[in-house]
Design a protein around this motif. Sequence first.
Motif, PDB file in Angstrom:
ATOM      1  N   GLU A 289       0.819  -1.219   0.000  1.00 29.25           N
ATOM      2  CA  GLU A 289       0.000   0.000   0.000  1.00 29.25           C
ATOM      3  C   GLU A 289       0.853   1.270   0.000  1.00 29.25           C
ATOM      4  N   GLU A 320     -10.570  -2.865  -2.831  1.00 30.39           N
ATOM      5  CA  GLU A 320      -9.156  -2.770  -3.175  1.00 30.39           C
ATOM      6  C   GLU A 320      -8.822  -3.713  -4.315  1.00 30.39           C
ATOM      7  N   CYS A 322      -5.332  -5.812  -5.758  1.00 28.21           N
ATOM      8  CA  CYS A 322      -3.923  -6.175  -5.543  1.00 28.21           C
ATOM      9  C   CYS A 322      -3.290  -6.426  -6.905  1.00 28.21           C
ATOM     10  N   THR A 335      -1.115  -2.478  -3.712  1.00 30.66           N
ATOM     11  CA  THR A 335      -2.560  -2.450  -3.476  1.00 30.66           C
ATOM     12  C   THR A 335      -3.068  -1.016  -3.591  1.00 30.66           C
ATOM     13  N   HIS A 336      -4.251  -0.892  -4.198  1.00 29.45           N
ATOM     14  CA  HIS A 336      -4.853   0.422  -4.422  1.00 29.45           C
ATOM     15  C   HIS A 336      -6.357   0.328  -4.272  1.00 29.45           C
ATOM     16  N   LYS A 337      -6.993   1.464  -4.085  1.00 31.25           N
ATOM     17  CA  LYS A 337      -8.434   1.533  -4.134  1.00 31.25           C
ATOM     18  C   LYS A 337      -8.903   1.065  -5.512  1.00 31.25           C
ATOM     19  N   HIS A 338      -9.931   0.219  -5.515  1.00 27.66           N
ATOM     20  CA  HIS A 338     -10.399  -0.346  -6.775  1.00 27.66           C
ATOM     21  C   HIS A 338     -11.413   0.608  -7.419  1.00 27.66           C
TER      22      HIS A 338
END
Length: 368
Positions: A289, A320, A322, A335-338
């Motif tokens: 993250e 999220e 991955c 990992t990021h906000k989806h």
Amino acid sequence: MAKVVLDRIVKHYPGNDRCTVPELNLTIEDGEFLVLVGPSGCGKSTILRMIAGLIDATSGRVSLDGRDITGLPPKDRDISMVFQNYALFPHLTVYDNIAFGLKIRGAERSEIARRVNEAAELLDLKKVLDKKPRELSGGQRQRVALGRAIVRQPKVFLFDEPLSNLDAKLRTQMRAELAKLHRRLKATAIYVTHDQSEAMTLADRVVVLHAGAVAQCDTPLEIYSRPKNTFVAAFMGSPAMNLFDAVPIAQGGTMLLKARDLLIEPPADIVRLLRARKDEKYTLGIRPEQIYLADRKPAELRFGPVLDCEIELAESLGDEVCLHCDAGGLRFLATHKHDFAVKAGDRLSLVFAVDKLRIFDSAGDALA
């Protein structure tokens, strides 16, 4: 007071080449919820059973409130233990299962009734006191096992992976109930698990074990954000911390760390340590993250160069995503906000938050 001290505890089984638990020194403070976590075979259940008196230590001392209990049988240690399997008597009712320990100790019937009803109220078991274990759900059975421990009013509670037989939803629910129970009872608790989510959500302090030795003992946040070695970095966190082999190079009077085509300029305090040590190899660590989209990086952090990455796999985790990334052979997870469309084969520009990097020496220990 219920302070537990393990003083140079060793456990060695005859015929084994190595000690299951090499010399261990550990203090569990009064009212603390301490979690022992580690992979299978690291010695965590063995440590718990030595505290309980179920197995003998090869050497060393266990003390409770300053009193040496090393040679005492389990029944005289003022400790209650909750096991992985519920260990309930199938022919007894919930009431009688909870009351069993008090009955064999000769407690008065009125005292037994008071304590059982108090425990049942605390654990929401009042409506099932006359039922048999086979009529209960897994979560209810686990609460009965907890009730049996609570009614003894011990100084210390020991938990040996008590939630591992429950499904994911029940485990989450029971974790919350255990946390609330501990706050209400204010009792000292020592909890064994291989599940890092349980360790991070329940513990005041976490002890990460590796081959019977303490790899790190600290608060959950400190262990997650500042692992002391590469074992803790790789074990704690889901997904795990990314780790890269790196070598130091001098460029224009500046010391950089190079991992394949990635060049990172460490913070000034780390550079001073690098210059003093002069190791030939290091390991860079960064949490998934802490790797950002180049066009979404926060202004308050310092970043390394932009990496052109191919996305090998995009795993949706609800809100999220991955990303399995490959930047010229440098493979890592981010990992990021989806909230954007991404799929395998896409290319993204990503940057590492340099201020969040952990740097480990050739022995695997953190520099700072």
